[in-house]
Design an enzyme around this catalytic site. Structure first.
Site, mmCIF file in Angstrom:
data_model
loop_
_atom_site.group_PDB
_atom_site.id
_atom_site.type_symbol
_atom_site.label_atom_id
_atom_site.label_comp_id
_atom_site.label_asym_id
_atom_site.label_seq_id
_atom_site.Cartn_x
_atom_site.Cartn_y
_atom_site.Cartn_z
ATOM 1 N N HIS B 217 0.929 -1.312 -0.263
ATOM 2 C CA HIS B 217 -0.043 -0.187 -0.229
ATOM 3 C C HIS B 217 0.274 1.388 0.191
ATOM 4 O O HIS B 217 0.326 2.302 0.669
ATOM 5 C CB HIS B 217 -1.595 0.028 1.425
ATOM 6 N N HIS B 399 -8.844 9.956 4.430
ATOM 7 C CA HIS B 399 -9.990 10.229 6.622
ATOM 8 C C HIS B 399 -11.656 10.458 5.946
ATOM 9 O O HIS B 399 -12.173 9.895 6.796
ATOM 10 C CB HIS B 399 -9.339 10.689 7.438
ATOM 11 N N ILE B 401 -13.191 10.604 3.468
ATOM 12 C CA ILE B 401 -14.064 9.424 2.757
ATOM 13 C C ILE B 401 -14.758 8.905 3.458
ATOM 14 O O ILE B 401 -15.409 8.192 3.968
ATOM 15 C CB ILE B 401 -13.255 9.297 1.400
ATOM 16 N N THR B 442 -10.029 0.977 10.030
ATOM 17 C CA THR B 442 -8.956 1.323 11.488
ATOM 18 C C THR B 442 -10.342 2.380 12.071
ATOM 19 O O THR B 442 -11.210 1.484 13.246
ATOM 20 C CB THR B 442 -7.728 1.880 11.938
ATOM 21 N N SER B 443 -10.604 3.187 11.090
ATOM 22 C CA SER B 443 -11.153 4.256 12.258
ATOM 23 C C SER B 443 -12.932 4.113 12.036
ATOM 24 O O SER B 443 -13.256 4.011 12.904
ATOM 25 C CB SER B 443 -11.578 5.595 11.154
ATOM 26 N N GLY B 484 -4.598 0.219 21.357
ATOM 27 C CA GLY B 484 -3.548 0.653 21.767
ATOM 28 C C GLY B 484 -2.802 2.282 21.379
ATOM 29 O O GLY B 484 -1.688 2.097 21.720
ATOM 30 N N ARG B 540 4.975 10.927 6.267
ATOM 31 C CA ARG B 540 3.966 10.338 5.606
ATOM 32 C C ARG B 540 4.324 8.735 5.203
ATOM 33 O O ARG B 540 5.264 8.400 5.876
ATOM 34 C CB ARG B 540 3.841 11.227 4.294
ATOM 35 N N ASP B 553 -3.754 10.260 12.767
ATOM 36 C CA ASP B 553 -4.781 11.008 11.462
ATOM 37 C C ASP B 553 -5.195 11.866 12.208
ATOM 38 O O ASP B 553 -5.356 12.508 13.162
ATOM 39 C CB ASP B 553 -5.711 10.072 10.798
ATOM 40 N N GLY B 555 -7.883 11.803 13.295
ATOM 41 C CA GLY B 555 -9.328 11.291 14.153
ATOM 42 C C GLY B 555 -9.537 12.812 14.899
ATOM 43 O O GLY B 555 -10.601 12.801 15.197
#
Lengths: 571, 571
Positions: B217, B399, B401, B442-443, B484, B540, B553, B555
């Site tokens: 990725h 993030h 999207i 993850t989010s 974590g 990055r 991120d 978040g």
């Protein structure tokens, strides 16, 4: 973009080596390509496919039980030579005769036809089915002129299944033709492709655009358009193919088809699945039943981005064959019982043919022939870039490289034969074989034919007379004319014909070989120069487009260069 | 470059539809991915794999007899949600328990672990094996931190074979771990990849260069070098892997390995064969026996150009399993008897869950919750680009999207539940499920967990007290901490913790919900602002690199935005 190679000139060979190293359970290396690792069961039709390299899994990836018995693997985008086809066919044949099948391209037609002729001459029954599925490449009224693209798969699989089930040569041929008659494809391309070591792509498509019906070697298509949505592309492909339903399909509604959505190399499977989603719905809406859909890479074009949709319109006979299991390196379907198959032990074969008798004077001529090839080799090496440049004007730019590959092989073969005491005819014939075998493609086949024909007039005894050489040139001219090109097509014929005619006229007047050749060479050179002026007017990328010969290339220049070089021997 | 899509947001879904349409003989669509078209034989361990989409044939292409029973297919490069994994596992399970296996990435670990927990809670035995083959992704001393790349195939095939042969869950798990312990890969990349609809590639490699050990990725590798020859690349790959022979391989000379030369998407088969040619010789020179070599695409990365070499170091046990036949859409080996398998009839399942009882005041709160989601949806829609921009500084830019996908699904679910008379807890829990299911990654998992935890403190009767909400926030904070991340990692935790703590403190002081929330929201906003300043310092493309949470991120910003938006309800 292609990134990984060693010497680009060795790419195709090394690719086959690696392919065989990885797939030894399926295939063995034979001269000219690959054959199944297991022997063809006695009396089974040997089904042999082939074409240029760069289309993996076509063609080597499709060799194994239920599909092909062997694949002749030519150089990159170049037809295998006659010898390659012949050698693979001989390795695969085991008493049931041979069916040859390949996509309809000029060089392939030339070489597979020649191989067929030689197999038949040797008493081996042989038939040929050319694949002509690409609806964009010629009008409905001229289906025989169409190119073969991913429809290879449906035709090959049908023929392989029929052979596997024990059908005889006539029946396998009939079924393969039937599959071809009922197979149609239409393709689009988003980018060109680049051959190993090439600085530039072979051709390009404008960014954001797609070329409709572009050939898999960059042959011209039907024009460009903006890239549609995935659904839009699905609609375009299905619409085109529903305009091209084969004549003997009675009713579209209720018909059963095998859809093959083929990726050309750089298109992602995920993208193809999104396109196929809509294709499945469109077929369903048209009342067509999709049987065993294929979405994947079956006939690629190096790293080209593009896709084509193929429909095989089934009938009961074809659908029943379609159930046959297949087990090849790149293509597997159903289950295959391999317990009865016998592995072929590979050995370091290729025992050297013995050289026949010759007298001293013919051996002296043979040494002169070898010296001529030394000169020719140097001449082509000097001019390889220029020949490539000229070829790029109207063709694919590989003429210089092809000539170089051929002349290097021919020179080595001539040297070897002459040193081993061969006469003139044998030496020139060996050089001819080596040329067409190594150069492949159309020009390899033509040069092989020219030299081989002349060799037939030299004999292995005594010194050939001017008349014998004139007769040889005349016969070569006739043989090349049989390939289909005429003077004015901007091919080697433009120079070969005046060369042969001038030489014959001077010989008839009683001139010696050296004098006759000088005038003949000058005539060839003048004709080649006239050809050069016309080349730029021919448009580009027709190289793979024309079925028969008649493809403009700098063949006349090569011939003139070689004719002039030979004069050094007489000085 | 990716060229074909309809709405990029629908790409993964439509891809699965098309994949299933083309492969109905192998797979059926289930919520969250695909399962075999045939029922898992009773008592057989259900082997379920999965991960983000864009890696075809991983993961859906590997479902079928002899390999996986199901694949959870997340969004593009995003982990499947817990619900997706759960749903596929439930569709595949038939009394033998479930083995989950996937490449070792943070989002996958989170969601597969949560699914495992829920399966176990429901009385279904479940084990997990993460694939950690990429030697470039962490040091030998921290093998458990390594990423999973094409070694997926050898681990999956081992587990699938063991399940097929009737081993129990413990034994299948042991063998899969053994295969992972004996599998090592090293990869290189020549280009980045572009997701459907993206204007720019996700990352790039300098032209003429290759990135050593770059993740699939785009996770950071070991640096760049010029592209070597094909032979040079073979030498590099083999050398790296011979430095990494697994500890329990007694002797390299005489060892037997399965080599897998995997293409990432845009590398041509022909190029790989040229590279494999040299790999075969190098293994031979090292006295290593290559068993069943694989050269092809097994785990791709969209249209990325690159390749990796995997070696599975066999022992007798693993080699015997390797003989098991496999028949999946993209991977077939040997022959498979499917006569005993029973096709699952697919129906338009997904019957709606009934809504439980609630009293009027809780229904009133539920309507307020639905209104909150309306506000949140509008807020995220307004800020989606900005959140993406912030994420691109240190992550992969998705993030915004992801949040949008989650909040749209959650809003619809909350509206639906509230309108159908659900209470506060049920409404919020439904929204939580929808969020994590649709957002994935993850989010998605974290937001699902936060809302679900708070829902557990609201009840479906009466109006929740400030203390109940404080307790819910506190529990959510604790649950997220379990993933974590700690304060200072530049994640949503940076804002969630002050929010929960401030709200609890104000509630303990006797403040009403509106007042407590205002102060809590301000605390979250201040914390998020501090985080933003630090983001650019994080470097990055770490997004997929870190195993556990702790990935920077935006978040915290998302959370602060939502907290502030909620204040509009109290005005």
């Amino acid at each position: 973009m292609t990134r990984l190679w060693n010497d680009p000139a060795d790419f195709a060979d090394e690719m086959i080596d690696g392919f065989v190293a990885a797939n030894g359970r399926y295939v063995r290396r034979v001269s000219g390509g690959v054959a199944r690792a297991t022997a063809t069961p006695e009396g089974q039709v040997a089904f042999v496919i082939g074409g240029g390299s760069g289309h993996y899994p076509a063609f080597g990836g499709l060799v194994g039980p239920g599909l092909a018995h062997g694949a002749a693997m030519g150089n990159l985008f170049a037809s295998p030579s006659t010898q390659q086809v012949l050698s693979v066919a001989r390795a695969a044949e085991n008493g049931g005769g041979v069916l040859l099948s390949y996509g309809n391209y000029a060089g392939d037609v030339l070489n597979f036809d020649a191989a067929q002729e030689q197999l038949r001459a040797a008493g081996i029954p042989c038939e040929t089915v050319t694949v002509t599925d690409d609806v964009a490449s010629a009008d409905k009224s001229e289906i025989h002129k169409r190119r073969g693209i991913a429809g290879d798969l449906t035709v090959f699989r049908t023929a392989g299944a029929a052979a596997e089930r024990g059908a005889d040569l006539e029946e396998v041929t009939r079924l393969a033709r039937r599959a071809n008659d009922r197979t149609r494809s239409f393709g689009v391309a988003f980018s060109g492709c680049s051959l190993p070591g090439a600085e530039e792509p072979l051709f390009e498509v404008a960014p954001g655009h797609m070329a409709l019906g572009l050939g898999i070697h960059g042959e011209p298509g039907l024009g460009d358009t903006e890239i549609p949505t995935a659904d839009g592309l699905a609609e375009l492909l299905v619409t085109r193919l529903l305009e091209e339903v084969p004549g003997d399909v009675a009713e579209v509604r209720g018909a059963r088809v095998v859809p093959v959505l083929n990726g050309l190399g750089s298109l992602k499977y995920e993208e193809m699945f999104v396109v196929y989603r809509r294709i499945a719905r469109l077929l369903d809406e048209a009342g067509i039943v999709a049987v065993d859909p294929h979405v994947g890479e079956y006939c690629t074009s190096f790293d080209m981005a593009g896709t084509s949709l193929t429909l095989l319109w089934l009938d009961d006979e074809l659908e029943e064959l379609w159930e046959t299991g297949v087990d090849t390196p790149a293509y597997r379907r159903g289950s295959v019982d391999t317990s009865h198959l016998v592995r072929v032990e590979t050995s370091d074969e290729e025992s050297e043919d013995a050289i026949g008798d010759a007298d001293d004077s013919s051996r002296e001529v043979a040494r002169t022939i070898a010296a001529a090839f030394d000169l020719w080799r140097a001449t082509i090496d000097e001019n390889v870039d220029e020949l490539g440049r000229l070829d790029a004007i109207a063709g694919d730019g590989d003429h210089g490289i092809g000539m170089q590959r051929g002349i290097h092989a021919a020179q080595a073969a001539a040297r070897d034969a002459a040193e081993r005491g061969a006469g003139a005819a044998t030496t020139l014939a060996r050089a001819a074989d080596a040329w067409s075998d190594r150069a492949g493609g159309t020009s390899g086949a033509i040069w092989g034919a020219i030299l081989d024909t002349i060799a037939g007039h030299l004999g292995d005894e005594g010194v050939p007379s001017p008349d014998a050489i004139a007769a040889g040139l005349e016969a070569a001219k006739t043989r090349v004319a049989g390939f289909g090109a005429v003077v004015g097509d901007k091919t080697l014929v433009d120079a070969l014909n005046p060369l042969a005619e001038t030489f014959a006229a001077r010989a008839a007047d009683g001139a010696g070989i050296a004098d006759a050749w000088r005038e003949a060479a000058d005539a060839a050179t003048a004709a080649a120069a006239a050809t050069a002026d016309l080349l730029p007017q021919m448009g580009r990328a027709r190289a793979h487009h024309e079925k028969a010969l008649g493809i403009p290339d700098p063949g006349a220049h090569s011939l003139a260069l070689l004719a002039q070089a030979l004069l050094q021997l007489t000085q």
